[in-house]
Design a protein around this motif. Structure first.
Motif, mmCIF file in Angstrom:
data_model
loop_
_atom_site.group_PDB
_atom_site.id
_atom_site.type_symbol
_atom_site.label_atom_id
_atom_site.label_comp_id
_atom_site.label_asym_id
_atom_site.label_seq_id
_atom_site.Cartn_x
_atom_site.Cartn_y
_atom_site.Cartn_z
ATOM 1 N N SER A 27 0.827 -1.217 0.000
ATOM 2 C CA SER A 27 0.000 0.000 0.000
ATOM 3 C C SER A 27 0.860 1.266 0.000
ATOM 4 O O SER A 27 1.908 1.322 0.653
ATOM 5 N N HIS A 62 0.475 4.812 1.359
ATOM 6 C CA HIS A 62 -0.420 5.532 2.268
ATOM 7 C C HIS A 62 0.415 6.377 3.219
ATOM 8 O O HIS A 62 1.545 6.010 3.562
ATOM 9 N N HIS A 79 0.281 8.737 6.895
ATOM 10 C CA HIS A 79 -0.482 8.953 8.121
ATOM 11 C C HIS A 79 -1.103 10.351 8.138
ATOM 12 O O HIS A 79 -0.452 11.332 7.823
ATOM 13 N N GLY A 124 2.131 2.858 4.671
ATOM 14 C CA GLY A 124 1.475 1.835 3.847
ATOM 15 C C GLY A 124 1.907 0.435 4.254
ATOM 16 O O GLY A 124 3.107 0.133 4.356
ATOM 17 N N MET A 176 -2.709 -2.053 3.838
ATOM 18 C CA MET A 176 -3.565 -0.916 4.213
ATOM 19 C C MET A 176 -2.754 0.107 4.993
ATOM 20 O O MET A 176 -1.606 -0.150 5.372
ATOM 21 N N GLY A 177 -3.374 1.232 5.194
ATOM 22 C CA GLY A 177 -2.714 2.275 5.962
ATOM 23 C C GLY A 177 -2.501 1.870 7.404
ATOM 24 O O GLY A 177 -2.969 0.815 7.858
#
Length: 344
Positions: free
Chosen positions: A19, A21, A23, A35, A73-74
């Motif tokens: 991922s 991503h 914060h 990520g 995912m984050g």
């Protein structure tokens, strides 16, 4: 329907993608990369199950697939690993990878079988195809010079291929003979197996394995192989399909109609069967063997028994009547001494 060989396609799960991503929080509107990694793809696993005795299930669904892994995912959350595809197979399964190619002369497609595994141990779980590894999230690519990496890696593809499954029965001893020699009746007398029994050729169209119990802790397995005919080594009458099931037997029991009730000569029958075995496999022909002179309750059996003993002087011969149950004690004693195994 009995199926003892089939081609299948197996594909393990793809790993989930990593991922990209960053914060974002109430007090950190521009946080760093978080990520997560992708989950691993599921494996294609074959589990050896003694309650399964055929490849019939794969006839209706020859695709052995596992689930893909979930993407990352984050908040550095790793994706869920893909569910394994677990498929139950019978003991005695020989697996070969199918190598596809082309004939240089004809241009026609060809297939070669590359041995992969021989599954004989009950309960064994064999990984046929491994799932792909999950990709890495962008949290792994942060550096002093790159505080906001937009990089992540894709998940790896799972292993994939076409395979040939071939079932070879597992038994300590194999009953070998022409159709109507009385093999199925004999198996019912020796064990708890209940093969179909009738007075016409090819009653047995699939191998049956019976367990012969000598004591509470000693037993042996005996396979009733479908009746062979002359030319079986060249696959006449589905010869190869039948002969493969005695390749694992430690002892071969040649069952012959001693009375010649089918207008056959018992000596010729034994000689023909031995020839078929030798032509099919020289290794198999070297296994210990004996003669079960069946149908001793019928006329002319005594005369033919004397002929058998004269012709095969060095071979153990057991006069029996599978129909009447005569001669079972000596045969059981031989099997106990020769092949019985302790139950774990």
């Amino acid at each position: 329907m009995f199926v003892d060989q089939i081609k299948v396609h197996a594909r393990a799960g793809k790993g989930g993608d990593g991922s990209v991503h960053f914060h974002r929080g109430k007090y950190r509107p521009k946080g760093g990369p978080d990520g997560g990694d992708g989950g691993r793809g599921g494996d294609v696993i074959l589990k050896v199950d003694p309650s399964t005795d055929s490849l019939r299930n794969f006839f209706f669904n020859a695709k052995l697939h596992a689930k893909d892994g979930q993407g990352g995912m984050g908040e550095q959350r790793t994706g869920k690993s893909g569910e394994h595809g677990i498929f139950r197979v019978p003991p005695g399964l020989v697996i070969s990878r199918i190598i596809e190619g082309f004939d240089p002369e004809t241009g026609e497609p060809t297939e070669e079988f590359e041995p992969v595994a021989d599954l004989t141990e009950v309960g064994l779980e064999y990984v046929l195809c491994k799932g792909g590894r999950g990709g890495k999230g962008n949290q792994h690519f942060k550096s002093p010079t790159n505080q906001t990496p937009m990089e992540a890696t894709a998940g790896e593809d799972g292993e994939e291929g076409r395979f040939h499954f071939e079932l070879r029965s597992i038994a300590d001893a194999g009953l070998v003979g022409f159709p109507n020699a009385g093999k199925s009746t004999l198996l019912t007398k020796l064990s708890h197996a209940k093969p179909k029994v009738a007075n016409y050729p090819f009653t047995t169209l699939q191998p049956h394995v019976g367990v012969v119990e000598f004591t509470d802790t000693r037993r042996a397995t005996v396979a009733d192989i479908p009746g062979l005919i002359e030319g079986a080594h060249a696959n006449v009458g589905l010869g190869h399909d039948f002969l493969r099931h005695i390749m694992r037997c430690r002892v071969l029991l040649f069952v012959v109609d001693t009375a010649g009730s089918e207008a056959r000569d018992p000596i010729n029958d034994i000689e023909t069967l031995r020839t078929e075995i030798k032509l099919y496999s020289s290794e198999l022909a070297k296994r210990p063997w004996c003669i079960l002179a069946n149908k001793m309750d019928l006329p002319e059996s005594e005369e033919n028994l004397a002929r058998l003993k004269e012709r095969f002087k060095r071979i153990k011969i057991f006069p029996i009547s599978a129909n009447e149950g005569d001669g079972m004690e000596k045969l059981m004693g031989y099997l106990d001494k020769t092949i019985a195994q302790d139950i774990e």
